[in-house]
Design a protein around this motif. Structure first.
Motif, PDB file in Angstrom:
ATOM      1  N   LYS A 138       0.833  -1.196   0.000  1.00  0.00           N
ATOM      2  CA  LYS A 138       0.000   0.000   0.000  1.00  0.00           C
ATOM      3  C   LYS A 138       0.869   1.247   0.000  1.00  0.00           C
ATOM      4  O   LYS A 138       2.067   1.198   0.294  1.00  0.00           O
ATOM      5  N   MET A 144      -1.062  -5.620   2.194  1.00  0.00           N
ATOM      6  CA  MET A 144      -2.403  -6.184   2.199  1.00  0.00           C
ATOM      7  C   MET A 144      -2.331  -7.609   1.674  1.00  0.00           C
ATOM      8  O   MET A 144      -1.828  -7.860   0.571  1.00  0.00           O
ATOM      9  N   ALA A 156      -9.064 -10.693   4.661  1.00  0.00           N
ATOM     10  CA  ALA A 156      -7.958  -9.776   4.370  1.00  0.00           C
ATOM     11  C   ALA A 156      -7.172  -9.523   5.654  1.00  0.00           C
ATOM     12  O   ALA A 156      -7.739  -9.481   6.751  1.00  0.00           O
ATOM     13  N   GLN A 158      -4.001  -6.870   6.926  1.00  0.00           N
ATOM     14  CA  GLN A 158      -3.115  -5.747   6.630  1.00  0.00           C
ATOM     15  C   GLN A 158      -2.067  -5.641   7.733  1.00  0.00           C
ATOM     16  O   GLN A 158      -2.406  -5.589   8.924  1.00  0.00           O
TER      17      GLN A 158
END
Length: 211
Positions: A138, A144, A156, A158
């Motif tokens: 990112k 991610m 997901a 992160q």
């Protein structure tokens, strides 16, 4: 437009699309390589954590705090202290979920527990596991991670780093809930005791072995 011009334009479009897809793939490979290297340099990890869980509307539905220890390969100790005491241990073969309040432990096979769960990347360098996930970098420097097949409870993950150490993570589950963990008192230079990833239970505990 002539037929020849149309063919030329089509050829240019196909070439540009091919270059775009190649660039995207190259970027993903670079992100995966960078993340894999960063995590491989973090063979062990210990920290206090605070956890905030929010529903799909952004409302806080749960808060907790505790301690986390990870060691490669495939070992995890997740100890919640507030608001209730719970303990989760992954010893490389099985996952033990201990609930002292009801004096019960549930045991499941670790290979089944980590199926399509991006958290597994924190403690493994296995190419087989890493190939199950797409990884993107990112603009804020975070990574991610999403399952390639789109299944699994965690949709997901992160990861955020400071000084090459994991400082924060955000998980999104299949119910669109977000779990945010912030780490404090981080240590990566220590020798984890193997008994921290072992479970010793009183005779009074009920064991639900689902392996």
């Amino acid at each position: 437009m002539t037929l020849r011009a149309t063919h030329i334009l089509t050829g240019i479009t196909v070439t540009l699309l091919s270059l775009s897809f190649t660039a995207l793939a190259g970027g993903e490979d670079a992100a995966k390589t960078a993340l894999k290297q960063t995590l491989s340099n973090m063979q062990q990890f210990k920290a206090d954590f605070t956890q905030t869980v929010k529903d799909m509307d952004g409302d806080v539905i749960h808060e907790a705090s505790g301690k986390l220890i990870m060691a490669r390969p495939d070992k995890l100790r997740w100890e919640t202290l507030q608001p209730d005491e719970t303990l989760l241990i992954a010893d490389g073969r099985a996952v033990w979920n201990v609930d002292p309040f009801v004096e019960q432990v549930t045991i499941i096979d670790q290979s089944r527990a980590i199926q399509d769960n991006p958290m597994v990347l924190l403690t493994t360098g296995s190419d087989t596991q890493w190939d199950k996930f797409d990884i993107a970098r990112k603009s804020d420097g975070s990574y991610m991670i999403t399952p390639v097949n789109g299944t699994g409870q965690i949709q997901a993950l992160q990861l955020f780093f400071e000084n090459a150490r994991l400082s924060r993570l955000i998980m999104q589950d299949a119910q669109a809930q977000h779990s945010e963990l912030d780490f404090d008192n981080i240590q990566t230079d220590f020798s984890p005791a193997l008994n921290q990833f072992e479970v010793t239970l009183p005779d009074s505990y009920t064991i639900d072995d689902q392996r």
